[in-house]
Write a protein that holds these residues in place. Structure first.
Motif, PDB file in Angstrom:
ATOM      1  N   ARG A  68     -34.005  79.740 -49.368  1.00  0.00           N
ATOM      2  CA  ARG A  68     -32.909  78.527 -49.541  1.00  0.00           C
ATOM      3  C   ARG A  68     -31.657  78.925 -50.336  1.00  0.00           C
ATOM      4  NH1 ARG A  68     -35.819  73.338 -50.789  1.00  0.00           N
ATOM      5  NH2 ARG A  68     -37.593  74.370 -51.494  1.00  0.00           N
ATOM      6  N   PHE A  69     -32.129  79.602 -51.443  1.00  0.00           N
ATOM      7  CA  PHE A  69     -30.757  79.695 -52.356  1.00  0.00           C
ATOM      8  C   PHE A  69     -30.375  81.304 -52.376  1.00  0.00           C
ATOM      9  CE2 PHE A  69     -29.346  80.788 -56.727  1.00  0.00           C
ATOM     10  CZ  PHE A  69     -28.296  80.053 -56.720  1.00  0.00           C
ATOM     11  N   LEU A  70     -31.055  82.219 -52.620  1.00  0.00           N
ATOM     12  CA  LEU A  70     -30.767  83.537 -52.732  1.00  0.00           C
ATOM     13  C   LEU A  70     -30.034  84.154 -51.636  1.00  0.00           C
ATOM     14  CD1 LEU A  70     -33.596  85.091 -55.108  1.00  0.00           C
ATOM     15  CD2 LEU A  70     -31.193  84.164 -55.722  1.00  0.00           C
ATOM     16  N   SER A  71     -30.522  83.959 -50.494  1.00  0.00           N
ATOM     17  CA  SER A  71     -30.286  84.359 -49.310  1.00  0.00           C
ATOM     18  C   SER A  71     -28.583  84.001 -48.804  1.00  0.00           C
ATOM     19  CB  SER A  71     -31.087  84.356 -48.039  1.00  0.00           C
ATOM     20  OG  SER A  71     -31.091  82.806 -47.672  1.00  0.00           O
ATOM     21  N   LYS A  72     -28.186  82.701 -49.523  1.00  0.00           N
ATOM     22  CA  LYS A  72     -26.971  82.175 -49.151  1.00  0.00           C
ATOM     23  C   LYS A  72     -25.962  82.892 -50.085  1.00  0.00           C
ATOM     24  CE  LYS A  72     -28.465  77.496 -47.906  1.00  0.00           C
ATOM     25  NZ  LYS A  72     -28.513  76.023 -47.993  1.00  0.00           N
ATOM     26  N   ILE A  73     -26.192  83.247 -51.170  1.00  0.00           N
ATOM     27  CA  ILE A  73     -25.119  84.121 -51.958  1.00  0.00           C
ATOM     28  C   ILE A  73     -25.323  85.609 -51.710  1.00  0.00           C
ATOM     29  CG2 ILE A  73     -25.371  82.315 -53.669  1.00  0.00           C
ATOM     30  CD1 ILE A  73     -27.007  84.020 -55.403  1.00  0.00           C
ATOM     31  N   GLY A  74     -26.209  86.053 -50.624  1.00  0.00           N
ATOM     32  CA  GLY A  74     -26.401  87.620 -50.492  1.00  0.00           C
ATOM     33  C   GLY A  74     -27.408  88.209 -50.993  1.00  0.00           C
ATOM     34  N   TRP A  75     -28.280  87.683 -51.710  1.00  0.00           N
ATOM     35  CA  TRP A  75     -29.127  88.040 -52.497  1.00  0.00           C
ATOM     36  C   TRP A  75     -30.917  87.933 -51.880  1.00  0.00           C
ATOM     37  CZ3 TRP A  75     -28.941  89.152 -58.173  1.00  0.00           C
ATOM     38  CH2 TRP A  75     -27.634  89.391 -58.820  1.00  0.00           C
ATOM     39  N   GLY A  76     -30.888  87.967 -50.655  1.00  0.00           N
ATOM     40  CA  GLY A  76     -31.929  87.798 -49.818  1.00  0.00           C
ATOM     41  C   GLY A  76     -32.954  88.909 -49.739  1.00  0.00           C
ATOM     42  N   VAL A  77     -33.694  88.990 -49.038  1.00  0.00           N
ATOM     43  CA  VAL A  77     -34.934  89.786 -48.923  1.00  0.00           C
ATOM     44  C   VAL A  77     -34.560  91.302 -48.381  1.00  0.00           C
ATOM     45  CG1 VAL A  77     -37.032  90.546 -47.791  1.00  0.00           C
ATOM     46  CG2 VAL A  77     -36.615  88.100 -48.617  1.00  0.00           C
ATOM     47  N   ASP A  78     -33.450  91.188 -47.421  1.00  0.00           N
ATOM     48  CA  ASP A  78     -33.170  92.523 -46.855  1.00  0.00           C
ATOM     49  C   ASP A  78     -32.111  93.144 -47.636  1.00  0.00           C
ATOM     50  OD1 ASP A  78     -32.594  90.167 -45.579  1.00  0.00           O
ATOM     51  OD2 ASP A  78     -31.892  90.818 -44.013  1.00  0.00           O
ATOM     52  N   GLN A  79     -31.225  92.292 -48.596  1.00  0.00           N
ATOM     53  CA  GLN A  79     -30.284  93.008 -49.334  1.00  0.00           C
ATOM     54  C   GLN A  79     -30.638  93.743 -50.316  1.00  0.00           C
ATOM     55  OE1 GLN A  79     -30.090  89.626 -48.610  1.00  0.00           O
ATOM     56  NE2 GLN A  79     -28.438  89.764 -47.029  1.00  0.00           N
ATOM     57  N   GLY A  80     -30.224  94.781 -51.163  1.00  0.00           N
ATOM     58  CA  GLY A  80     -30.296  95.456 -51.978  1.00  0.00           C
ATOM     59  C   GLY A  80     -31.411  96.547 -51.821  1.00  0.00           C
TER      60      GLY A  80
END
Length: 82
Positions: free
Chosen positions: A26-38
């Motif tokens: 809900r929060f981290l994926s909206k700012i581009g810090w989701g599971v698949d990033q990084g």
């Protein structure tokens, strides 16, 4: 409010609580810090973003039960001693 050891401990608890309640979808994926990033390849040095994401996941996993106990103790202390 005086600058005491208890206020430093309470600040650390509040910051840990803030990290623990961050919801990944809900929060981290909206700012581009989701599971698949990084996610880097094998043998690559992880970047700062990947390390922060790992820290957030680790705090949520490891500190769940201890935070409940510590928060309850802080609430009882605040109720007893103001």
């Amino acid at each position: 409010m005086a600058f005491t050891l208890y206020s430093l401990i309470q600040t650390a608890i509040l910051c840990t609580n803030a990290i623990a309640v961050l919801h990944e979808e809900r929060f981290l994926s909206k700012i581009g810090w989701g599971v698949d990033q990084g996610v880097g390849g094998f043998g690559d040095d992880p970047g700062i973003k990947a390390q922060v994401l790992t820290l957030i996941r680790s705090v949520r996993t490891v500190m769940r039960v201890p935070l409940i106990i510590v928060n309850s103790a802080c609430i009882v202390l605040l109720l007893l001693f103001g």
